[in-house]
Design a protein around this motif. Structure first.
Motif, PDB file in Angstrom:
ATOM      1  N   ALA A  13      -1.043  -7.146   3.086  1.00 58.94           N
ATOM      2  CA  ALA A  13      -2.492  -6.993   2.929  1.00 58.94           C
ATOM      3  C   ALA A  13      -2.840  -6.052   1.788  1.00 58.94           C
ATOM      4  N   ILE A  14      -2.167  -4.899   1.725  1.00 58.97           N
ATOM      5  CA  ILE A  14      -2.521  -3.945   0.673  1.00 58.97           C
ATOM      6  C   ILE A  14      -2.051  -4.422  -0.699  1.00 58.97           C
ATOM      7  N   SER A  15      -1.001  -5.222  -0.721  1.00 56.42           N
ATOM      8  CA  SER A  15      -0.554  -5.813  -1.986  1.00 56.42           C
ATOM      9  C   SER A  15      -1.607  -6.783  -2.514  1.00 56.42           C
ATOM     10  N   GLU A  16      -2.180  -7.577  -1.609  1.00 58.25           N
ATOM     11  CA  GLU A  16      -3.229  -8.517  -2.015  1.00 58.25           C
ATOM     12  C   GLU A  16      -4.487  -7.795  -2.480  1.00 58.25           C
ATOM     13  N   LEU A  17      -4.707  -6.590  -1.984  1.00 57.80           N
ATOM     14  CA  LEU A  17      -5.853  -5.790  -2.403  1.00 57.80           C
ATOM     15  C   LEU A  17      -5.611  -5.092  -3.741  1.00 57.80           C
ATOM     16  N   GLY A  18      -4.391  -5.215  -4.262  1.00 57.13           N
ATOM     17  CA  GLY A  18      -4.076  -4.626  -5.566  1.00 57.13           C
ATOM     18  C   GLY A  18      -3.504  -3.231  -5.509  1.00 57.13           C
ATOM     19  N   TYR A  19      -3.158  -2.754  -4.300  1.00 58.97           N
ATOM     20  CA  TYR A  19      -2.533  -1.438  -4.189  1.00 58.97           C
ATOM     21  C   TYR A  19      -1.092  -1.540  -4.700  1.00 58.97           C
ATOM     22  N   GLU A  20      -0.731  -0.664  -5.624  1.00 58.24           N
ATOM     23  CA  GLU A  20       0.623  -0.710  -6.178  1.00 58.24           C
ATOM     24  C   GLU A  20       1.464   0.474  -5.705  1.00 58.24           C
ATOM     25  N   THR A  21       0.969   1.679  -5.926  1.00 59.20           N
ATOM     26  CA  THR A  21       1.703   2.873  -5.488  1.00 59.20           C
ATOM     27  C   THR A  21       0.767   3.750  -4.672  1.00 59.20           C
ATOM     28  N   PRO A  22       1.278   4.451  -3.677  1.00 60.69           N
ATOM     29  CA  PRO A  22       0.414   5.282  -2.831  1.00 60.69           C
ATOM     30  C   PRO A  22      -0.158   6.470  -3.596  1.00 60.69           C
ATOM     31  N   MET A  23      -1.388   6.816  -3.253  1.00 57.36           N
ATOM     32  CA  MET A  23      -2.016   8.014  -3.804  1.00 57.36           C
ATOM     33  C   MET A  23      -1.450   9.235  -3.077  1.00 57.36           C
ATOM     34  N   GLY A  64     -12.801   9.745  -2.405  1.00 51.72           N
ATOM     35  CA  GLY A  64     -12.269   8.795  -3.372  1.00 51.72           C
ATOM     36  C   GLY A  64     -10.793   8.954  -3.657  1.00 51.72           C
ATOM     37  N   THR A  65     -10.066   9.656  -2.791  1.00 49.54           N
ATOM     38  CA  THR A  65      -8.631   9.859  -3.022  1.00 49.54           C
ATOM     39  C   THR A  65      -7.765   8.986  -2.107  1.00 49.54           C
ATOM     40  N   GLY A  66      -8.377   8.032  -1.403  1.00 40.81           N
ATOM     41  CA  GLY A  66      -7.591   7.115  -0.578  1.00 40.81           C
ATOM     42  C   GLY A  66      -7.405   7.545   0.849  1.00 40.81           C
ATOM     43  N   LYS A  67      -8.358   8.320   1.397  1.00 44.87           N
ATOM     44  CA  LYS A  67      -8.207   8.840   2.753  1.00 44.87           C
ATOM     45  C   LYS A  67      -8.269   7.741   3.809  1.00 44.87           C
ATOM     46  N   THR A  68      -9.104   6.715   3.582  1.00 41.51           N
ATOM     47  CA  THR A  68      -9.247   5.669   4.600  1.00 41.51           C
ATOM     48  C   THR A  68      -7.920   4.959   4.843  1.00 41.51           C
ATOM     49  N   ALA A  69      -7.213   4.626   3.781  1.00 40.16           N
ATOM     50  CA  ALA A  69      -5.899   3.995   3.957  1.00 40.16           C
ATOM     51  C   ALA A  69      -4.901   4.975   4.559  1.00 40.16           C
ATOM     52  N   ALA A  70      -5.045   6.259   4.234  1.00 40.27           N
ATOM     53  CA  ALA A  70      -4.101   7.261   4.731  1.00 40.27           C
ATOM     54  C   ALA A  70      -4.114   7.334   6.256  1.00 40.27           C
ATOM     55  N   PHE A  71      -5.304   7.289   6.866  1.00 39.25           N
ATOM     56  CA  PHE A  71      -5.328   7.304   8.337  1.00 39.25           C
ATOM     57  C   PHE A  71      -5.408   5.901   8.927  1.00 39.25           C
ATOM     58  N   GLY A  72      -6.005   4.950   8.163  1.00 34.74           N
ATOM     59  CA  GLY A  72      -6.225   3.616   8.704  1.00 34.74           C
ATOM     60  C   GLY A  72      -4.956   2.804   8.892  1.00 34.74           C
ATOM     61  N   LEU A  73      -4.043   2.867   7.936  1.00 33.28           N
ATOM     62  CA  LEU A  73      -2.810   2.077   8.047  1.00 33.28           C
ATOM     63  C   LEU A  73      -1.951   2.522   9.235  1.00 33.28           C
ATOM     64  N   PRO A  74      -1.743   3.834   9.453  1.00 34.41           N
ATOM     65  CA  PRO A  74      -1.010   4.249  10.660  1.00 34.41           C
ATOM     66  C   PRO A  74      -1.738   3.862  11.952  1.00 34.41           C
ATOM     67  N   LEU A  75      -3.078   3.959  11.993  1.00 32.68           N
ATOM     68  CA  LEU A  75      -3.818   3.537  13.182  1.00 32.68           C
ATOM     69  C   LEU A  75      -3.522   2.081  13.516  1.00 32.68           C
ATOM     70  N   LEU A  76      -3.562   1.231  12.495  1.00 35.22           N
ATOM     71  CA  LEU A  76      -3.344  -0.202  12.712  1.00 35.22           C
ATOM     72  C   LEU A  76      -1.909  -0.480  13.143  1.00 35.22           C
ATOM     73  N   GLN A  77      -0.951   0.228  12.532  1.00 35.91           N
ATOM     74  CA  GLN A  77       0.449  -0.014  12.885  1.00 35.91           C
ATOM     75  C   GLN A  77       0.738   0.391  14.332  1.00 35.91           C
ATOM     76  N   LYS A  78       0.016   1.374  14.848  1.00 36.92           N
ATOM     77  CA  LYS A  78       0.233   1.834  16.223  1.00 36.92           C
ATOM     78  C   LYS A  78      -0.598   1.060  17.249  1.00 36.92           C
TER      79      LYS A  78
END
Length: 575
Positions: A16-26, A50-64
């Motif tokens: 999903a994040i690859s399709e969104l164009g994320y390449e390397t983590p902030m 604007g430093t990528g906080k939503t993905a920082a907490f959102g991806l672990p939430l979804l994985q759990k």
């Protein structure tokens, strides 16, 4: 440099994040994601907007998330409707390959019936503003008994907006055996108190330095006379032809006034403030996101949670009431690796406040030189030339009308055609700046603090004593009190002695300005409390000074007791 694969994310999230164009983590993602995936930790993360906080907490939430358990397992609290919607949309994008994850945003200004329907269908993750969620809890429609993870995003904003009581009530409905994550751009004292109350040995992750400004943002200050603030704003807007930004004002009235003046002067702007309905706010924001509006004039309350990409400028037409709020404003530009400019237009009495902001953001302001009319016209003309050079010509579209155009304009040579084009495009600017004299930012460096007159004993007859319902427990100090007076009283005011107590303060102010100071301060709130100030009675002053003396005597007696006890212990040891 790490990749998202190195962080331990599952393949569905990586796709999903690859399709969104994320390449390397902030940086914040690189620090936070592995820590949250490792175990159910408590966390305080400080990072700019604007430093990528939503993905920082959102991806672990979804994985759990356990999809087979159709009950709320995670709760994300946000201060505003706009941010709530944005977080929910981001989480849906991240989870599109997981299948069956139900994310429900609940917020005010929308149908509560629809939100109840969505919750009854089953929600794995609830994203909510505190007020609406509390309404749903009281109605028995939001069951948080199975929530294992709580995220408070932009926690400092929630505290500034007075949500602390709502947060307390919400967390009382969540099991105590949970992990709590707090994300914030700044670290005021209230954040520390919140972490002590609701967290167990939280790890603190700081990206950059505490409360510092975004590294990619330049900070520029224009110091002018109050009467020249609007002229300065216009010159800044004209000097940056491709400006796309937010102009921050302190009050709703000022926001409306400045937007109306800019519209009358031909600028592409609109206003966003608390008097607009939710439908009007949505309409304005959609136009702004689509770049149909070049400049948005807004109050802090109305602009909280706005997530707009590619802002080039933030203009502080008025500095915020709370110094830390400047960090939030400036953090809306210079995002995702891009650069931005945060401009402050201040009057002569606000120089001291700029110095206070510099300490918080860890940067110095550049001293702005107000552009001359000639410089502005040149900048606009070069921008037009640049647009002409870069325009893509569609031969098929213009082929039919070009012969008629050539025929009508053949009597003009190249030089005459360019003159007429420039005059047509810039006649308004050229006429205006021929009549508007150039002026420059002032070099005034004296601050109100430099003019404070310390007195002892009784106040002189020319001074009056005022009683204020704020004290040391509210974080008040002499500098903050002076800043509050500066913000609310347009004229120079001489301040005398300041006595700070736990919950109250008494200070001297020149008598002929006392009523202006009272009226000005009464318009403010601090830490959610309405400020109250009035003339101090002799009884109030005497009572407060006596209490202060008693506490001082008690501390002195306590120190003597400890000193005697220490000497006795040493004597016993020698024997």
């Amino acid at each position: 440099m790490k990749t998202f694969e190195d962080l331990g994310l599952m393949p569905e999230l990586l796709s999903a994040i690859s399709e969104l164009g994320y390449e390397t983590p902030m940086p914040v993602q690189e620090e936070v994601i592995p820590y949250l995936l490792e175990a159910d930790h408590d966390l305080v993360a400080l990072a700019q907007t604007g430093t990528g906080k939503t993905a920082a907490f959102g991806l672990p939430l979804l994985q759990k998330t356990v999809i087979s358990e159709n009950k709320p397992q995670a709760l994300v609290l946000s201060p505003t409707r706009e941010l709530c919607i944005q977080i929910a949309e981001d989480l849906r994008e991240y989870s599109k390959h997981l299948g069956g994850v139900h994310i429900v945003p609940v917020y005010g200004g929308a149908s509560i019936r629809n939100q109840i329907y969505e919750l009854r269908r089953g929600a794995h993750i609830i994203v909510a503003t505190p007020g609406r969620l509390l309404d749903l809890i009281r109605k028995g429609e939001a069951d948080l008994s199975c929530v294992r993870q709580v995220v408070m995003d932009e926690a400092d904003e929630m505290l500034n907006m007075g949500f602390i009581e709502d947060i307390n009530s919400i967390l009382a409905s969540v099991p105590s055996e949970r992990s709590t994550m707090l994300f914030s751009a700044t670290m005021p004292e209230e954040i520390g108190e919140l972490s002590l109350k609701y967290m167990k040995q939280p790890r603190e992750i700081v990206i950059g330095r505490r409360n510092e400004g975004t590294a990619s943002v330049r900070h520029v200050c224009y110091t002018v006379h109050a009467k020249d603030k609007y002229r300065t704003l216009k010159r800044i807007a004209d000097f940056y032809p491709r400006i796309y930004g937010i102009i921050f004002c302190r009050t709703k009235a000022e926001t409306q006034e400045i937007s109306e003046r800019l519209i009358r002067d031909g600028y592409n702007v609109d206003a966003l403030h608390g008097d607009l309905s939710q439908q009007q706010r949505d309409y304005v924001m959609n136009r702004f996101r689509l770049h149909n509006i070049q400049l948005l004039v807004a109050t802090d309350v109305a602009a909280r949670g706005i997530d707009v990409d590619d802002l080039t400028h933030i203009i502080n037409y008025s500095l915020p009431d709370e110094t830390e709020v400047y960090t939030h404003r400036s953090g809306r530009t210079g995002r995702a690796g891009k650069t931005g400019i945060s401009i402050a237009i201040i009057n002569m009495k606000e120089v001291g406040r700029i110095k206070a902001i510099e300490k918080i953001i860890g940067k110095k302001f550049e001293i702005g030189k107000i552009p001359s009319g000639n410089e502005i016209c040149k900048k606009q003309i070069f921008n037009l030339i640049d647009r002409i050079e870069k325009v893509e010509v569609n031969e098929d579209e213009v082929a039919e009308i070009l012969p008629s155009v050539y025929s009508r304009l053949q009597w003009l040579d190249k030089e005459e055609l360019v003159k007429r084009l420039v005059s047509l495009e810039f006649s308004r600017l050229i006429d205006y700046y021929q009549e508007d004299e150039d002026f420059d930012a002032g070099n005034h460096t004296e601050t109100r603090k430099d003019r404070v007159r310390k007195t002892s004993g009784q106040a002189p007859e020319s001074f009056s004593k005022l009683f204020l319902n704020l004290g040391k427990m509210d974080g008040l100090n002499p500098q903050k009190l002076l800043m509050m007076v500066n913000r609310t009283v347009p004229d120079d005011v001489e301040i005398g002695r300041i006595d700070l107590f736990s919950r109250h303060s008494v200070f001297e102010v020149q008598s002929d300005m006392a009523r202006s100071v009272i009226d000005g301060l009464m318009t403010l709130k601090r830490n959610g409390r309405q400020i109250k100030v009035d003339y101090a009675t002799e009884e109030q002053v005497a009572r407060q000074l006596e209490r202060k003396k008693q506490r001082k005597d008690a501390r002195s007696a306590s120190r003597k007791d400890r000193s005697v006890s220490g000497k006795a212990t040493q004597g016993a040891a020698r024997k």
